[in-house]
Scaffold this active site. Structure first.
Site, PDB file in Angstrom:
ATOM      1  N   GLN A 246      -5.298  22.314 -10.292  1.00  0.00           N
ATOM      2  CA  GLN A 246      -5.804  21.862 -11.253  1.00  0.00           C
ATOM      3  C   GLN A 246      -5.647  22.366 -12.717  1.00  0.00           C
ATOM      4  OE1 GLN A 246      -7.812  19.141 -11.231  1.00  0.00           O
ATOM      5  NE2 GLN A 246      -7.800  18.838  -9.010  1.00  0.00           N
ATOM      6  N   TYR A 275      -4.527  15.986   1.550  1.00  0.00           N
ATOM      7  CA  TYR A 275      -3.902  16.164   0.239  1.00  0.00           C
ATOM      8  C   TYR A 275      -4.351  17.601   0.067  1.00  0.00           C
ATOM      9  CZ  TYR A 275      -3.687  10.983   0.550  1.00  0.00           C
ATOM     10  OH  TYR A 275      -3.719   9.609   0.761  1.00  0.00           O
ATOM     11  N   CYS A 373      -8.962  11.007  -9.444  1.00  0.00           N
ATOM     12  CA  CYS A 373      -8.616  11.243 -11.053  1.00  0.00           C
ATOM     13  C   CYS A 373      -8.151  10.093 -11.682  1.00  0.00           C
ATOM     14  CB  CYS A 373      -7.555  12.395 -10.946  1.00  0.00           C
ATOM     15  SG  CYS A 373      -5.671  11.681 -10.059  1.00  0.00           S
TER      16      CYS A 373
END
Length: 415
Positions: A246, A275, A373
């Site tokens: 991130q 993921y 996202c």
């Protein structure tokens, strides 16, 4: 040059206007306009046109009537004709969050048929920093004269820069824009929020800034340590400098805590972590399920998988599966992953897709926590989940990309 009355925001960092609309704003050519705000009147330069195109694109270059949310740009180099990655730098921080909330709500309504009021939460420290200095990772490219810069929006042209105000202090102090690089070089820099020494890669090789050359030593650093405090515990991750992590300095803590909060009490459960990356969620999930529970993590990227193996080597209740998530969930489903009480997924920007959602639903988990996202991909996948009886039970959104149109969301689904 055209004069435009600017309409609502749209997904992608632009607003909608029309050329040739009637007095009620109907009809006419749709134009997606960057560097503006709803309700403004602007002069705009058309950047992409065509009689057969479904819409045109334009940049607002002169503001005739300004929105109350307009502020002096925090990053002028990302303005009209400039670099990508700062398309909301002319919008107040409150206005940016309202923009992102509107886009997320519109995508949920249009694609998932969900009416949901959304609040976009600020990350700690961002208001005090004016929405700047949050990036712990940055990619640059050297132009023809060797100056570091970034590509223009929807362009491969490199714009040399003197600074990058979204980068954190540790990156800013490296002097990347003050030196000359080999033309065309790709420069990657990572400066973890926890204080670990920054790492610079040039064309994938570790670079010694002091000597100004590639560091050819066998033990040259190519990874960093990331420290995350979540659920009252400290976790340390080793992550390749070229790997995924991130970007916002507060994102790992905020998202990991939101995932745990969304799951609730999972002691003794089997949790599927899709993921999984370098194991950001996997490690705290391992502690959350306890010694009688299990975490099954799936990751397809080879580098991320190597990082995860190092980060999770002491977690006896974690099982790692290597391979593309869709393949592992579908082709290898016979006998490999047959049960999950809960599922956590953090897919790439394109989302999980129908086949992965169907495979998850086939496991009949009690709860699904989806980290997204991209609002459009999230809304589409929520619609797929709804076909299998899952409803949206909770939603949080975080402004982890100030000055850009991107927003992170954590959705909780139950059946």
């Amino acid at each position: 040059m055209v004069e435009l009355e600017i309409g609502p925001v749209a997904h992608g960092g632009h607003c909608v206007a029309r050329i040739g609309a009637d007095a009620d704003g109907r009809g006419g050519r749709v134009v997606f306009v960057r560097h503006t705000l709803p309700g403004e009147r602007v002069r705009a330069r058309l950047t992409e046109t065509g009689e057969t195109a479904s819409f045109w694109r334009a940049d607002a270059v002169e503001v005739l009537v300004a929105s109350a949310d307009r502020v002096p740009s925090a990053w002028p180099e990302a303005g009209p004709g400039g670099v990508g990655g700062g398309e909301l730098a002319h919008v107040s921080l409150a206005g940016q969050r309202a923009w992102k909330a509107a886009v997320l709500a519109e995508q949920l309504q249009r694609l998932a048929h969900l009416e949901r009021e959304v609040e976009v939460e600020a990350a700690p420290g961002d208001d005090e920093r004016g929405g700047l200095g949050w990036r712990t990772r940055m990619d640059l490219v050297a132009d023809g004269s060797g100056r570091a810069g970034m590509s223009g929006f929807r362009s491969h042209d490199v714009h040399a820069l003197d600074s990058m105000p979204l980068a954190n202090e540790a990156i800013a102090e490296l002097g990347l824009f003050e030196r000359t690089w080999k033309a065309g070089s790709r420069i990657e820099v990572v400066a973890p929020a926890g204080g670990d020494t920054p790492v610079v890669l040039v064309d994938g090789e570790p670079f010694d800034l002091r000597r100004g050359r590639v560091d050819a030593r066998p033990n040259a650093r190519t990874s960093v340590r990331e420290n995350v405090h979540v659920a009252g515990k400290d976790y340390t991750y080793r992550v390749a400098a070229s790997g995924f992590w991130q970007v916002h300095r507060e994102a790992p803590v905020l998202l990991a805590q939101a995932v745990l909060d969304g799951l609730g009490d999972v002691d003794g459960w089997t949790v599927l972590d899709l993921y999984a990356g370098a194991g950001l969620f996997t490690a705290p999930l391992s502690d959350a399920v306890g010694p009688t529970g299990a975490v099954v993590a799936v990751e397809g990227d080879a580098q991320a998988l190597r990082d995860a193996r190092r980060n999770l080597h002491d977690k006896s209740n974690v099982e790692l599966h290597a391979g593309d998530v869709a393949r592992v969930m579908l082709e290898d489903a016979e006998g490999s992953i047959v049960h999950a009480d809960a599922v956590v997924l953090d897919p790439p920007r394109v989302g999980a897709g129908r086949k992965v959602v169907e495979a998850i639903a086939g496991l009949r988990p009690e709860r699904v926590v989806y980290v997204a996202c991209d609002p459009a991909a999230l809304a589409r996948d929520l619609a797929y989940f709804a076909e299998h009886g899952y409803q949206l039970d909770g939603l949080r959104a975080f402004d982890l990309f100030p000055m850009t149109h991107h927003v992170e969301a954590v959705a909780v689904l139950t059946r």
